[in-house]
Structure formats: structure tokens, C-alpha cells
Design an enzyme around this catalytic site. Structure first.
Site, mmCIF file in Angstrom:
data_model
loop_
_atom_site.group_PDB
_atom_site.id
_atom_site.type_symbol
_atom_site.label_atom_id
_atom_site.label_comp_id
_atom_site.label_asym_id
_atom_site.label_seq_id
_atom_site.Cartn_x
_atom_site.Cartn_y
_atom_site.Cartn_z
ATOM 1 N N TYR A 135 0.806 -1.225 0.000
ATOM 2 C CA TYR A 135 0.000 0.000 0.000
ATOM 3 C C TYR A 135 0.839 1.274 0.000
ATOM 4 O O TYR A 135 0.294 2.369 -0.079
ATOM 5 C CB TYR A 135 -0.907 0.040 1.236
ATOM 6 C CG TYR A 135 -2.176 -0.734 1.046
ATOM 7 C CD1 TYR A 135 -2.125 -2.109 0.900
ATOM 8 C CD2 TYR A 135 -3.401 -0.112 1.012
ATOM 9 C CE1 TYR A 135 -3.278 -2.842 0.720
ATOM 10 C CE2 TYR A 135 -4.565 -0.831 0.837
ATOM 11 C CZ TYR A 135 -4.492 -2.183 0.696
ATOM 12 O OH TYR A 135 -5.633 -2.902 0.517
ATOM 13 N N LYS A 205 2.060 -13.933 6.061
ATOM 14 C CA LYS A 205 2.257 -14.909 4.983
ATOM 15 C C LYS A 205 3.761 -15.160 4.875
ATOM 16 O O LYS A 205 4.359 -15.127 3.800
ATOM 17 C CB LYS A 205 1.656 -14.301 3.700
ATOM 18 C CG LYS A 205 1.451 -15.221 2.571
ATOM 19 C CD LYS A 205 0.247 -16.128 2.707
ATOM 20 C CE LYS A 205 0.253 -17.081 1.521
ATOM 21 N NZ LYS A 205 0.004 -18.447 1.791
ATOM 22 N N ASP A 256 -3.777 -17.443 4.942
ATOM 23 C CA ASP A 256 -4.792 -18.250 4.252
ATOM 24 C C ASP A 256 -5.475 -19.203 5.226
ATOM 25 O O ASP A 256 -6.698 -19.389 5.184
ATOM 26 C CB ASP A 256 -4.213 -18.986 3.042
ATOM 27 C CG ASP A 256 -2.865 -19.602 3.300
ATOM 28 O OD1 ASP A 256 -2.007 -18.920 3.866
ATOM 29 O OD2 ASP A 256 -2.670 -20.773 2.964
ATOM 30 N N ASP A 280 -6.567 -5.725 5.166
ATOM 31 C CA ASP A 280 -7.657 -5.250 4.317
ATOM 32 C C ASP A 280 -8.631 -6.403 4.059
ATOM 33 O O ASP A 280 -9.846 -6.290 4.260
ATOM 34 C CB ASP A 280 -7.054 -4.732 3.002
ATOM 35 C CG ASP A 280 -8.022 -3.865 2.230
ATOM 36 O OD1 ASP A 280 -9.162 -3.686 2.682
ATOM 37 O OD2 ASP A 280 -7.642 -3.365 1.159
#
Ligand code: NAI
Length: 395
Positions: A135, A205, A256, A280
């Protein structure tokens, strides 16, 4: 009488409708809670399409200067064009004021239509890092000189041979720093301790992005040990000891897996600390479970400087703008968070109680009304303004 001045940005699309509802509810809640002792005075700050039309700039310097000086503001949604040059005004505001935490509490109000079997199990508070990650807005379109320069630097100077199609790639940069990760995780742990929560989960992640997302995880555990005295327990878990109550558990989860787990074991998580992009997705996925973005509140905060912008978490909803159909609850519950941030806890409590009552009695806006009808429940359909009026009557 104490006058408390709050800057507000009306927002585009449904912004004017939900902002006017929110201002009326806040004024009523403060009056009901403090009588003649306190009064909120709202000061309009320009941003978005209204600002562009009136000043030629969609984010005038005066708006930033006002928030810089007065610290706290509240805003409706602002439109951003996809895939064009214009940067998101929301991202711009967060970066210029260094509002590094996006705070999104996600809790279920009894009776709100939900796609989940047991939405009441969701009670989480998401701390999303707000200033870094993909971002940061460092990216170049395919075929530009800039993209070609970055790609040739990577291939020629850094020995990178993993760009599958180097001649037609757009390129983005994902900065994740130790300082940025630490201040976000520190604020999540601090908040969890102050609010007597059960656990803080670092969502990342890091299995794929070892130095950025993996760094976030590692810096988080190191910080918990160094600054909060977290220790490894006999069962292998890591926790911060607390006197008189259970230890605060510090754990982590790959993003995930986390997105699956919030559906199949929603009560396993409590306070979440995560990076910008994960945050987000996670915030909206969790919001969907408790009634959708129409009811999810949010705030962008710098805990050191005290600057904070409370906001509706949904967009400008152009499809229903001007039709008196928007659900004002996201902005109204954000205003309740703002009141609590300002120390006006009684006004916050009253707003949340009144919201609970409207939903219990089935007085709702179109989004909830249609979802309730699908579930075979009867309800009363209210417009944005008449819903606010019902809340005010209950206040
Ligand atoms: P959106 O959130 O505006 O709309 C998605 C769907 O949800 C639409 O069907 C809309 O009618 C419905 N919806 C949204 N808020 C609602 C409410 N309060 N009550 C009832 N229904 C509601 O998302 P979309 O269409 O992707 O974006 C529209 C614009 O909003 C874009 O320009 C986008 O950049 C901007 N946006 C701004 C945000 C912000 O200012 N924080 C956040 C998300 C999008």
C-alpha cells in the site's frame, strides 16, 4: 459548558446522508449522557468531490492542517478511481498523518442477519498496519521507462532471474520495516493488556514472503519477549504473564489458514495484529460474518501523537446514493468509538445500547431488512434518516 470540536469529512456518494445521521445521533447521545455539561461542535473539513468542486483540490491543505492541530476527526467514504493515476485519498490521509493503526473491532449485535451459523462467536479486534506494505504505492506500470529501469536493475545488478515476463511486467515494491511492524504490534499488545483480552495473533504470509511478512512475525515475537516479558510455557506456547488473570497468549497464523479458521472456529481468535494487505482482506471477511460493511466501524490512529480519524469502512455506494437507503451504522458505531477515544464512555455506551435495541426490535435499513426477509423474519423498513431518528428516540 465544555465545547468539544470535532472535524468531519462528509464523504462522497452516500456520505452526506450517513454523516448527517451520525451527527444527529452523536449530539443526542452527548446530550443524554452529560446534559448541559458537554456539547459536541462539528466543523466541516473538505475532502473528495465536494472539495474538488469548491477549491480545485480533492484534499486541501487546510483539512490536513486542521486535523494536525485538533487531532481527532471523523469521515464518510471517499471515492477512488480504479486503475487510474489518482491515489486513494484514504491512503493519503493515513500516510500524511502517519495513522499507522487501522483499528477494526468486529463484534456481533444479536439479530443482525449473517451468513454464518454462529456469528455470535466472532469477537475480534483487528490491528492492521496502515502505512507500509504494498500500500505504500510504490509501483510502475508495464512498459514505462521506470518499470524497465527497475526490472533491469533487478536482473542486471541483483541477479534476479525469477521475473517470468520481464518485458511486460508492472512492478510494485513491498516495504515492511522493523519499526513499522513493532509499533503496530506493540499497540495491539498494549491494547489487549489494557482491555483484558485473551490473546494476540500475528497474521502473516511469512512462509512465502520470508523477509517482509516473515520479518513481521519474528519482530513481533521478539518484541513481546523484550518489552512485555513474554515467556515460553511448558506446553510450548508463548504468553505474557499477568497477575490475577490468565496469561496473554501470543501466537501466529498464516493468513490463508486464518481466513479458513475464522469460518470454522470463529472463537479461536481475539486481538489480531497484521500487515496492511492481509488486514484489508481480513477486516472485510470478518465484517461480512457479523452483518457486512454496512455495520463495521473503524478508525485510523497514531497512538503516540494522538491523531485519529474515525471512519465508515464501506465505500461511497453510488448505486444507492441519494435514495435514503444507506445504513448509517458503520459511521455511527465509528462515532461511538470516537466518543470513547475522547473519554466520553457513557455516550459510547448509550449509542451501542440503542443500536442493540433497534436491531432487537427489527427497526432496520434496507440492507438488513431484505436479509431478514430472506430468513423469514419480520422487520420494519426505515430510511437512513428515520433510522437515525429511531436511535435518537431510544437515546
Ligand atoms: P461500496 O462499499 O461503496 O459498495 C459495495 C456494495 O455495498 C454496494 O452494493 C453498496 O450499495 C453496498 N453498501 C456499501 N455501504 C453501504 C451502506 N452503508 N448501506 C447499505 N449498503 C451499502 O464499494 P465499491 O462499490 O467497491 O466502491 C465505491 C467507491 O467507494 C469507490 O470509489 C471506492 O474506491 C470507494 N471506497 C471508499 C472507501 C473509504 O472511503 N473508506 C472504502 C471502500 C471503497
Amino acid at each position: 459548558m465544555e465545547h468539544i470540536r470535532i472535524g468531519y469529512i462528509e464523504g462522497d456518494g452516500i456520505g452526506s446522508e450517513i454523516t448527517s445521521a451520525m451527527k444527529a445521533v452523536v449530539a443526542a447521545a452527548v446530550k443524554a449522557s452529560y446534559g448541559q455539561k458537554k456539547q459536541i461542535e462539528f466543523v466541516e473539513l473538505l475532502a473528495g468531490q465536494k472539495a474538488l468542486a469548491q477549491t480545485g483540490s480533492s484534499l486541501p491543505d487546510e483539512t490536513i492542517a486542521y486535523i494536525q492541530e485538533h487531532k481527532v476527526a471523523i469521515k464518510g467514504p471517499l471515492a477512488t478511481a480504479v486503475g487510474q493515476g489518482q491515489r486513494s485519498l484514504n491512503v493519503e490521509l493515513r500516510q500524511r498523518l502517519d495513522l499507522y493503526t487501522c483499528l477494526r473491532p468486529v463484534e456481533y449485535y444479536d439479530g443482525v442477519p449473517s451468513p454464518l451459523k454462529r456469528p455470535e462467536l466472532i469477537d475480534m479486534v483487528v490491528f492492521r498496519e496502515n502505512t507500509e506494505d504494498i500500500y505504500a504505492g510504490i509501483e510502475w506500470d508495464a512498459d514505462t521507462d521506470e518499470a524497465k529501469t527497475v526490472i533491469s536493475f533487478l536482473t542486471d545488478r541483483m541477479g534476479v532471474d525469477k521475473i517470468r515476463f520481464p518485458h511486460s511486467s508492472s512492478i510494485g515494491v513491498k516495504p515492511v520495516s522493523k519499526e513499522g511492524s513493532e509499533r503496530l504490534i506493540r499497540s495491539a499488545i498494549d491494547w489487549a493488556l489494557k482491555n483484558q483480552r485473551r490473546s494476540v495473533t500475528l497474521v502473516h504470509k511469512g512462509n512465502i514472503m520470508k523477509y517482509t511478512e516473515g520479518g513481521f512475525r519474528r519482530w513481533g515475537y521478539e518484541l513481546a519477549q523484550r518489552e512485555f516479558g513474554a515467556q515460553r510455557r511448558d506446553d510450548g506456547s508463548i504468553a505474557i504473564p499477568r497477575s490475577g488473570m490468565e496469561d496473554l497468549l501470543i501466537n501466529d497464523c498464516i493468513c490463508d489458514a486464518f481466513l479458513q479458521n475464522i469460518l470454522i472456529k470463529s472463537d479461536a481468535y481475539d486481538v489480531i495484529a497484521t500487515l496492511n494487505l492481509n488486514g484489508d482482506y481480513i477486516s472485510d471477511a470478518l465484517a461480512a460474518g457479523v452483518g457486512g460493511i454496512g455495520i463495521a466501524p473503524g478508525a485510523n490512529i497514531n497512538w503516540e501523537s494522538g491523531h485519529a480519524i474515525f471512519e465508515a469502512t464501506h465505500g461511497t455506494a453510488p448505486d444507492i446514493a441519494g435514495k435514503d437507503m444507506a445504513n448509517p451504522l458503520s459511521l455511527i458505531l465509528s462515532s461511538a468509538m470516537m466518543l470513547s477515544y475522547l473519554g466520553l464512555d457513557e455516550a459510547e455506551r448509550r449509542i451501542r445500547q440503542a443500536v442493540r435495541q433497534t436491531i432487537a426490535e427489527g427497526s432496520v435499513t434496507a440492507d438488513f431488512y431484505h436479509a431478514m426477509a430472506k430468513e423469514g423474519r419480520s422487520a420494519t423498513l426505515l430510511g437512513t434518516r428515520s433510522y437515525a431518528d429511531r436511535l435518537i428516540a431510544l437515546l
